[in-house]
Design an enzyme around this catalytic site. Structure first.
Site, short mmCIF file in Angstrom:
data_model
loop_
_atom_site.label_atom_id
_atom_site.label_comp_id
_atom_site.label_asym_id
_atom_site.label_seq_id
_atom_site.Cartn_x
_atom_site.Cartn_y
_atom_site.Cartn_z
N GLU A 152 0.85 -1.19 0.00
CA GLU A 152 0.00 0.00 0.00
C GLU A 152 0.88 1.24 0.00
O GLU A 152 1.75 1.40 0.86
CB GLU A 152 -0.92 0.01 1.22
CG GLU A 152 -1.67 1.30 1.47
CD GLU A 152 -2.49 1.76 0.27
OE1 GLU A 152 -2.33 2.93 -0.13
OE2 GLU A 152 -3.27 0.95 -0.27
N HIS A 186 -44.47 -5.84 12.70
CA HIS A 186 -45.23 -4.59 12.64
C HIS A 186 -45.10 -3.87 13.99
O HIS A 186 -45.22 -4.49 15.04
CB HIS A 186 -46.71 -4.89 12.38
CG HIS A 186 -47.58 -3.66 12.46
ND1 HIS A 186 -47.62 -2.72 11.45
CD2 HIS A 186 -48.42 -3.22 13.45
CE1 HIS A 186 -48.47 -1.76 11.81
NE2 HIS A 186 -48.97 -2.05 13.01
#
Length: 465
Positions: free
Chosen positions: A32, A443
């Site tokens: 990197e 619900h």
């Protein structure tokens, strides 16, 4: 030093590929070029932008929405410096976590610029000099960079990219955004919530041009309520840094000339693959159209033992797409047969309301000549949405007219970024709208909108509409 696998690029594709390869017993090196791992996503993309989006949404709710809940906020103030500080802390913690994952999995991490140096060889340039690694397999995961306007390169002062937009010294009074895609609308949202007057200029005739048309129309409507101004179908002809502000000139869809001024201009017209200095010529590789690396269906390049993943090969430029590709390559190298289905990779826009989609859009399916049925259900019809005060948006389920198989799910509204996973699951298992509609949803929840839209798609059976 010799490795089973060497990966160039420590973003979400590269570091996830490294982890999976190490899990499978391979000796892995990860290269990197920047000091911290995580790539664009962790350092100047997904993570910092979401941190600012969340902070700005808290401020916006305190200023605009708490009163209706019976919550008074006296002396509300904005400390943008603290917002940026928190954002940086989140990024730091995330990057540190990735580094620890490398240690945990025994992955050798080298910070420096890696380039190919012939078949099976990678040379890494660090502050201490150069060294060469040998590897049986090499993966290129070098990502992408923001695209510039050819006639007005970003100067990182007044004409900025998403990177600079994440670290402005203060919330500006005015901001121009070129591009009505994901990046432009997300970062525009951050500042609009903090009081910035945001103006978006887009060459195409709608927002979110890569997504289902209804989503772009609905999000445009919502962002206008936040104070956004839009010039759609307008092509930028000139952009000038005047020192204290910027001047943008464009021609709109009706041929009229526009002149717009602002403190900053965010150029968000897309991203380009990063391949500079990779030494592709040493293995006989050339980039294809628009600079992307070309790979086969298994993500192999034409050079033996060389693979490529993520933004550098094109397709949807998404961190989770790169991760899936990284895992697939690691497993193929180890002799496995991984699953990778590009048709079920979701896309998300982290504005509020959130936008999320998976599968084909209605426009795409009609263009292909598919016979379809479409079911829609608005959040305003849900008890949970009314209780929360988040009533904007809808869920849209598209199915094959003959088989009822789900072909696409598109949603805009509260918590859609998380809810889209249910649609991904359904499509991975080739579920029908009837299957989805038959599943019990708790619900009151926002996810009931998915069930109701599926009911509508089976034949106008939505229960609460």
């Amino acid at each position: 030093m010799s490795y089973d696998l060497c990966i160039i690029g420590g973003g979400p594709g590269g570091y996830v590929c490294a982890i999976r390869a190490a899990q499978l017993g391979l000796k892995v090196a990860l290269i990197e070029r920047y000091p911290s791992l995580g790539g664009t996503c962790t350092n100047v993309g997904c993570i910092p932008s979401k941190a600012l989006l969340d902070s700005s949404e808290h401020y916006h709710n305190a200023a605009k929405n708490f009163k209706q809940h019976g919550i008074g906020v006296e002396g509300l103030s904005l400390d943008f410096g603290q917002m940026r500080k928190r954002k940086d802390q989140v990024v730091g913690i995330t990057a540190t976590g990735i580094a620890k994952l490398m240690e945990k999995n025994g992955i050798t991490v080298i910070h420096g610029h890696g380039r190919l140096d012939g078949p099976g060889r990678v040379t890494v340039k660090t502050n201490e000099g150069e060294s060469t690694l040998e590897a049986k397999e090499i993966v290129l995961a070098t990502g992408s960079k923001p695209t510039n306007l050819p006639f007005a390169p970003c100067d990182k002062q007044r004409i900025i990219t998403s990177t600079e937009a994440l670290s402005l010294p203060e919330a500006p009074k005015t901001l121009l955004v070129i591009g009505a895609g994901v990046i432009g609308l997300e970062l525009g949202s951050v500042y609009a919530r903090l009081g910035t007057k945001v103006t978006v200029v887009e060459a195409l005739d709608r927002c979110l041009p890569t997504m289902d048309g209804e989503l772009g129309v609905e999000l445009e409507r919502s962002l206008k309520k936040l104070g956004f101004r839009f010039h759609l179908g307008a092509k930028v002809s000139e952009l000038v840094n005047r020192g204290e502000d910027v001047l943008l000139k464009a021609v709109d869809a009706k041929g009229r000339e526009l002149e717009l001024e602002a403190e900053y201009c965010l150029v968000a017209i897309g991203r380009r693959p990063y391949t500079e200095g990779l030494g592709l010529e040493s293995v006989g590789l050339q980039t294809g159209p628009r600079g992307f690396l070309q790979v086969d269906a298994e993500l192999r390049t034409s050079a033996k033992g060389l693979w490529a993943i993520g933004d550098v090969i094109g397709g949807a430029m998404l961190a989770h797409k790169a991760e899936e590709e990284g895992v697939a390559v690691a497993e193929r190298i180890a002799g496995h047969k991984p699953h990778l289905n590009y048709g079920t990779i979701p896309g998300v826009v982290y504005t509020w309301p959130e936008v999320a989609a998976v599968g084909a859009s209605e426009e795409e399916l009609k263009e292909r000549g598919r016979e379809i049925r479409v079911g829609r259900f608005p959040f305003v019809a849900l008890g949970r949405a009314r209780a929360a005060g988040d009533k904007e948006g809808f869920v849209k389920v598209i199915v094959d007219a003959a088989s009822d198989e789900i072909l696409g799910v598109h949603m805009i509204g509260p918590r859609c970024a998380d809810m889209i996973a249910e649609a991904v699951t359904a499509m991975e298992y080739h579920a029908s709208a009837e299957d989805l509609a038959s599943m019990c949803h708790a619900h009151p929840t926002f996810s009931e909108a998915i069930k109701e839209a599926a009911l509508a798609a089976t034949g106008d059976r939505a229960l609460h509409l």
